[in-house]
Enzyme design. Structure first.
Site, short mmCIF file in Angstrom:
data_model
loop_
_atom_site.label_atom_id
_atom_site.label_comp_id
_atom_site.label_asym_id
_atom_site.label_seq_id
_atom_site.Cartn_x
_atom_site.Cartn_y
_atom_site.Cartn_z
N ARG A 58 35.97 38.81 39.12
CA ARG A 58 36.67 37.61 38.66
C ARG A 58 36.61 36.48 39.68
O ARG A 58 36.71 35.31 39.31
CB ARG A 58 38.10 37.94 38.25
N GLU A 95 44.47 51.98 49.12
CA GLU A 95 45.70 52.77 49.14
C GLU A 95 45.39 54.25 49.04
O GLU A 95 45.99 55.08 49.72
CB GLU A 95 46.57 52.31 47.96
#
Length: 171
Positions: A58, A95
């Protein structure tokens, strides 16, 4: 114009408990898109970039037209195996696990003044990796920019450059 009125929140995407901020509703509204690009151009112009680096995917939608508007070049920061020719990459921690971002080896001249652009700044891991990769290939990274910032995730704290965002969500 309040750009938040043109950004749709989609709950439980891509997994339960995540609220996804969807810019496709902003992109499809000509007036909102013009306003967003104008505001982004005003913010980014102050850093005098010679190149904008869009983060897959994006970020491409923002950085390419913004580069055209500002009269500077555009390069892509992509996932592995997506760019032709010689590439330089950087592995970075997520993460849960790792990822990699790459740039074509000849994409930026040493000393080029670059602003990294993405649609969203969340935890800052991908943006930080993009900045580091560009620095590794000799670019001077002047700033990072995004349409949306999730301030509660403190992503900007991971970045060693100024950060420009158009809208912020605090939770």
């Amino acid at each position: 114009m309040d750009l938040k009125d043109h950004i749709r929140g989609i709950p439980d995407f891509p997994k339960p408990g995540i609220l996804f901020y969807d810019i496709s509703t902003l992109l499809r509204d000509a007036d909102a898109w013009q306003v967003a690009m104008g505001r982004m151009a005003n913010r980014v112009r102050a850093y005098h970039p010679t190149v904008l680096a869009g983060v897959e995917s994006r970020g491409f939608l923002l950085a390419a037209p913004l580069a055209l508007k500002l009269g500077c070049g555009f390069v892509m920061l992509r996932k592995p195996g997506k760019l032709p020719g010689a590439t330089v990459g950087l592995d970075y921690a997520l993460e849960y696990g790792t990822d990699r971002i790459e740039i074509q080896a000849d994409a930026v001249e040493p000393g080029a003044r670059v602003v990294v652009v993405d649609d969203l700044l969340a935890t800052g891991g991908t943006m930080a990796a993009g900045i580091k990769l560009l620095q590794n290939v000799g670019a001077e990274v002047a700033a990072a920019a995004a349409v949306i910032e999730l301030t509660f995730l403190h992503g900007r704290d991971k970045l060693d450059v100024p950060v420009e965002t158009l809208v912020q969500y605090d939770n």
